[in-house]
Scaffold this active site. Structure first.
Site, mmCIF file in Angstrom:
data_model
loop_
_atom_site.group_PDB
_atom_site.id
_atom_site.type_symbol
_atom_site.label_atom_id
_atom_site.label_comp_id
_atom_site.label_asym_id
_atom_site.label_seq_id
_atom_site.Cartn_x
_atom_site.Cartn_y
_atom_site.Cartn_z
ATOM 1 C CB CYS A 35 -0.936 -0.011 1.205
ATOM 2 S SG CYS A 35 -2.122 -1.366 1.180
ATOM 3 C CB SER A 71 -4.964 1.558 -1.769
ATOM 4 O OG SER A 71 -6.128 1.208 -1.071
ATOM 5 C CG ASP A 84 -9.175 1.240 6.399
ATOM 6 O OD1 ASP A 84 -9.770 2.237 6.840
ATOM 7 O OD2 ASP A 84 -9.431 0.077 6.787
#
Length: 282
Positions: free
Chosen positions: A157, A184, A186
């Site tokens: 990531c 990416s 979260d």
């Protein structure tokens, strides 16, 4: 309010108000019950943190410094891809029966490459250049190695760091700046965790290379909030905020490979209550 709180709140509000939903689209992640994990996302989020002014730990809730630094050193110092070398259990879902996450993260940083100055891995190359050629525009790492993706349990990531040195005309010292590239993220589970990790990395590398910590620029290609995280985020960004904590790093450490999680700490770190039981999409 700390600058990190301000950035985090503004980013979350922007994603919630102006982001796009992936509901109904073909997505990879799923919740534990097998249902698809959809998100609201924004493309190309860029956040800047001036590490010379304050340490970017949010105060809305506590970011676990020791655990985040333990993971950072697992990747950058131990160059490990085995969860048995890691104190926390955050990678357990992606490890095989032997604890390996494949040719990912620390594995890639430990691969030696041939340079005109000799064989070095990526971390040693960064330190070599910062000490010997600090104004180079080629000081960077990359762990998104396409030929090895099929042997990674999870594609990286946070995949690239680019370092850039500028002079501080007031102090006469060099200032270490860095860009963290992330494909990416979260936002609830990992945003401040990663920001804190790489802020610590900049401080560590700056100290062992006789520099000052400068700016950390965080570039996120796909900044997303999972559907089941939306109510948590909405509550979190309405909380009371507090002044930024003070960062301490052991001044006696001059070799990057001597750092431990105990060599950094946050003082006067006042936060809101921890958010427990955050569902994680896998």
């Amino acid at each position: 309010m700390s600058l990190a709180d301000n950035i985090f709140i503004d980013m979350c509000r922007d994603i919630l108000e102006n982001g796009v939903s992936t509901e109904g689209e073909k997505v990879r992640p799923k919740w534990e019950d097998g249902s698809y994990a959809y998100t609201i996302k924004k493309f190309g989020v860029v956040n800047r943190y001036d590490l010379s002014k304050e340490f970017p730990a949010i105060t809305l809730r506590r970011t676990a410094l020791k655990s985040s630094v333990d993971e950072l050193l697992w990747i950058w110092q131990k160059k490990s891809n085995n969860i048995h070398d890691l104190s926390s259990h955050i990678w357990d879902s992606w490890a095989d029966e032997n604890g390996s996450i494949g040719k990912a993260y620390g594995y890639q940083l430990g691969v030696k490459h041939q340079y005109k100055e000799g064989e070095m891995d990526q971390v040693d190359r960064v330190i070599f250049d910062l000490k010997n050629n600090p104004y180079s525009r080629r000081i960077m790492t990359n762990i998104y190695v396409h030929q090895d993706l099929h042997e990674m349990k999870l594609y990286p990531c946070a995949y690239s760091m680019t370092f850039n040195v500028t002079p501080n005309k007031e102090t006469g010292k060099l200032k270490l700046n860095a860009i963290l590239n992330q494909r990416s993220q979260d936002i609830l589970a990992a945003n401040n965790w990663n920001v804190v990790q790489y802020a610590v990395l900049v401080h560590m590398l700056a100290q062992v290379c006789d520099m000052e910590a400068g700016e950390l620029v965080h570039v996120i290609a796909d900044a997303h909030i999972y559907d089941r995280h939306i109510p948590i985020i909405k509550e979190l960004i309405e909380r009371q905020t507090y002044p930024a904590p003070e960062f301490w790093i052991n001044p006696d450490i001059k070799n990057f490979y001597d750092f431990t999680p105990d060599d950094v700490k946050l003082e006067n770190y006042v936060t809101g209550p921890q958010v427990k039981g955050i569902p994680v999409a896998v």
